[in-house]
Design an enzyme around this catalytic site. Structure first.
Site, PDB file in Angstrom:
ATOM      1  N   SER A  41       0.823  -1.208   0.000  1.00  0.00           N
ATOM      2  CA  SER A  41       0.000   0.000   0.000  1.00  0.00           C
ATOM      3  C   SER A  41       0.858   1.260   0.000  1.00  0.00           C
ATOM      4  CB  SER A  41      -0.924   0.016   1.225  1.00  0.00           C
ATOM      5  OG  SER A  41      -0.165   0.001   2.419  1.00  0.00           O
TER       6      SER A  41
ATOM      7  N   GLU B 134      -2.728   0.282  -4.127  1.00  0.00           N
ATOM      8  CA  GLU B 134      -3.995  -0.131  -3.517  1.00  0.00           C
ATOM      9  C   GLU B 134      -4.951   1.014  -3.170  1.00  0.00           C
ATOM     10  OE1 GLU B 134      -3.145  -2.751  -0.223  1.00  0.00           O
ATOM     11  OE2 GLU B 134      -1.521  -3.741  -1.315  1.00  0.00           O
TER      12      GLU B 134
ATOM     13  N   ARG C 275      -7.060   3.673  16.447  1.00  0.00           N
ATOM     14  CA  ARG C 275      -7.562   3.223  15.146  1.00  0.00           C
ATOM     15  C   ARG C 275      -8.692   2.218  15.326  1.00  0.00           C
ATOM     16  NH1 ARG C 275      -4.556   5.310  11.267  1.00  0.00           N
ATOM     17  NH2 ARG C 275      -2.404   5.905  11.731  1.00  0.00           N
ATOM     18  N   CYS C 276      -9.678   2.323  14.457  1.00  0.00           N
ATOM     19  CA  CYS C 276     -10.809   1.414  14.494  1.00  0.00           C
ATOM     20  C   CYS C 276     -10.977   0.735  13.142  1.00  0.00           C
ATOM     21  CB  CYS C 276     -12.088   2.160  14.856  1.00  0.00           C
ATOM     22  SG  CYS C 276     -12.107   2.781  16.550  1.00  0.00           S
TER      23      CYS C 276
ATOM     24  N   TRP D 153      -8.927 -11.084  11.078  1.00  0.00           N
ATOM     25  CA  TRP D 153      -9.472  -9.744  11.177  1.00  0.00           C
ATOM     26  C   TRP D 153     -10.931  -9.673  10.731  1.00  0.00           C
ATOM     27  CZ3 TRP D 153      -4.424  -7.259   8.853  1.00  0.00           C
ATOM     28  CH2 TRP D 153      -3.401  -7.396   9.814  1.00  0.00           C
TER      29      TRP D 153
ATOM     30  N   GLU E  96       8.904  -7.567   9.298  1.00  0.00           N
ATOM     31  CA  GLU E  96       9.339  -6.401  10.065  1.00  0.00           C
ATOM     32  C   GLU E  96      10.656  -6.727  10.758  1.00  0.00           C
ATOM     33  OE1 GLU E  96       5.643  -3.622  11.309  1.00  0.00           O
ATOM     34  OE2 GLU E  96       6.092  -5.272  12.652  1.00  0.00           O
TER      35      GLU E  96
ATOM     36  N   HIS F 108       5.904   2.762  11.101  1.00  0.00           N
ATOM     37  CA  HIS F 108       4.970   3.196  12.128  1.00  0.00           C
ATOM     38  C   HIS F 108       5.367   4.543  12.726  1.00  0.00           C
ATOM     39  CE1 HIS F 108       4.400  -1.213  11.976  1.00  0.00           C
ATOM     40  NE2 HIS F 108       3.142  -0.860  12.048  1.00  0.00           N
TER      41      HIS F 108
END
Length: 490
Positions: free
Chosen positions: A170, A221, A252-253, A298, A402, A430
């Site tokens: 992304s 994306e 974040r939601c 998720w 990562e 991040h």
């Protein structure tokens, strides 16, 4: 005490032991599942409650922050499906009905009976064609052919340079793209105009990567609202909510999709975007898929079948997408599994069974891929050493992980079992901080202490969706310069 269906399934004698505990203390029996969204079978739960003896209170198994607020806020769910769900408000009503008993709340029990019956009988739940396809899969573990060494030889035709450089998938989702998506959803922007806005964004992303000098490109994306919800909206067997927000992490939601039945793919989901992006560049553009385990991790999953059943169905559906991407001329396909470690059971004795079906579902996706098609995967925030055998078992051709925050320490866990090429992230996405060329060059050299140069890729830690373009461009430019510095010294 958490006495939800999932918890009791882990230990057949748990309820009996808790009943003994109830003799010595006041017990709040967490019979209503606070982690999932299905309407409870009240008669079954009432029977369990009565087995615990007198003077027992009823509650939810956990806090209700894990589920959406109320089904009443959902106006677009199919009418037949909506009755199958209980979000937070509805779960409180279930607690009240259980505490009162069937004779005092007959309507609640009648509604629960209907939900259980209609869900079990629905064609949305059971699709024989899907079940027949997965039944044709070999039992046990599946294996892509030929094995890695031969595939690796075939993939030399891709013509990739030393230390091939890419991103995870992304690119920043700009305010303009989000506004266009909202306007399109409200009917204020036509399909044609929305598609044109997305195509312009893809062109911009491809041009940026070309200008910076990346080797393997992505389309960015922009068409995806979320890496799981996007696929859920295009697959049969899922429904999505309008207002079913739950906390993801920090502030974040997300709106997890709901797996309501057997899963299949009515038509290609990503092919046109990948083909369009590839038409804009002579370099390879990756096809981008979210893997079965991450989609399930998720989402709200079914409670009437084991997750491995849904994972196999997703594997078959995504395998069809791999085939279509290959036919569209896409030679590199990434199957993201950032949540592989997330579902690892707490009990060590349960881990092998989970990892077996999780690895199998990933392998199903790539099972029929051509030898010359390079299959990538990506894992986030994993305790890599704890699952390294499973990651190796995915049998991907390239694995990105990562690694920037650990300063490449996790690469020390790599041994001869880990045969794939590897892309340890060399900067942390991040943080808004732009890492220097020297810092990233140092991490590439650190990675080379454990990974031979012919197997090492250069990339960020994760996708760039949450970052801004200014910092993204500066960081990627430094990443490419760091790669060039190391290349020139080899």
């Amino acid at each position: 005490m958490d006495l939800s269906v999932g918890t009791l399934a882990l230990d057949n004698s748990y309820l009996e032991r808790v009943a003994k505990l109830a003799e010595a203390t006041h017990l709040a029996a967490g019979l209503v599942d606070g982690r999932n969204v299905w309407a409870a079978n009240l008669r079954d739960l009432r029977e369990k409650l009565e087995s615990l003896g007198e003077g027992v209170s009823v509650t939810t198994s956990v806090s209700l922050q894990h589920v959406p607020h109320t089904v009443e806020a959902e106006t677009s769910l199919p009418v037949d499906v909506a009755t199958w769900f209980a979000f937070a408000d509805e779960k409180i009503r279930e607690v009240v009905a259980l505490a009162a008993g069937p004779l005092d709340t007959p309507e609640a029990y009648a509604q629960a009976d209907r939900a259980v019956r209609t869900r079990a009988e629905s064609s949305r739940t059971h699709d024989q064609a899907v079940q027949d396809r997965t039944a044709q899969l070999p039992e046990g573990q599946v294996q892509r052919q030929p094995e890695f060494a031969e595939r690796n030889k075939a993939q030399e035709a891709l013509g990739l340079p030393q230390l091939p450089t890419t991103t995870i998938g992304s690119f920043p989702q700009t305010a303009e793209i989000r506004a266009a998506r909202a306007a399109h959803r409200k009917g204020e922007l036509s399909d044609a105009d929305y598609t044109e806005a997305l195509r312009n964004e893809v062109k911009s992303v491809i041009e940026l990567q070309e200008r910076l000098g990346l080797d393997v490109l992505v389309h960015g994306e922009p068409e995806r609202n979320d890496m799981v919800q996007y696929f859920a909206e295009l697959l049969d067997g899922f429904v999505v909510t309008e207002n079913g927000w739950v906390q993801s992490y920090g502030s974040r939601c997300t709106r997890p999709p709901i797996v309501v039945g057997d899963i299949s793919r009515p038509k290609a989901m990503t092919t046109e975007w990948a083909k369009f992006a590839q038409s804009l560049s002579e370099k390879h553009v990756k096809g981008m898929l979210t893997g079965p385990v991450t989609i399930l991790a998720w989402s709200f999953v079914r409670d009437d079948v084991h997750q491995s059943v849904s994972a196999d169905q997703l594997g078959v559906a995504l395998a069809d997408e791999v085939r279509d991407l290959e036919e569209a001329g896409i030679d590199i396909i990434q199957i993201d599994e950032p949540a592989l470690r997330e579902l690892l059971p707490l009990r060590e004795k349960d881990r092998k069974a989970y990892l077996d079906w999780a690895v199998r579902s990933f392998r199903v996706v790539s099972l029929q891929a051509k030898p010359a098609t390079q299959i990538h995967t990506h894992l986030c925030y994993s305790e890599f050493g704890q699952i390294i055998d499973a990651v190796a078992g995915l049998d991907a051709d390239v694995t990105s992980i990562e690694a920037a925050r650990s300063r490449m320490e996790l690469l020390e866990d790599i041994d001869e079992k880990f045969h794939s090429e590897i892309g340890p992230g060399i900067y942390d996405i991040h943080s808004p901080r732009i890492p220097s060329v020297a810092e990233m060059a140092e991490l590439i050299r650190a990675a080379l202490k454990n990974v031979p140069v012919e197997r090492l890729w250069v990339n960020p830690d994760c996708g760039l969706k949450t970052r801004g373009y200014e910092e993204t461009e500066a960081s990627l430019r430094n990443m490419v310069l760091a790669r060039d510095e190391v290349r020139s010294s080899l």
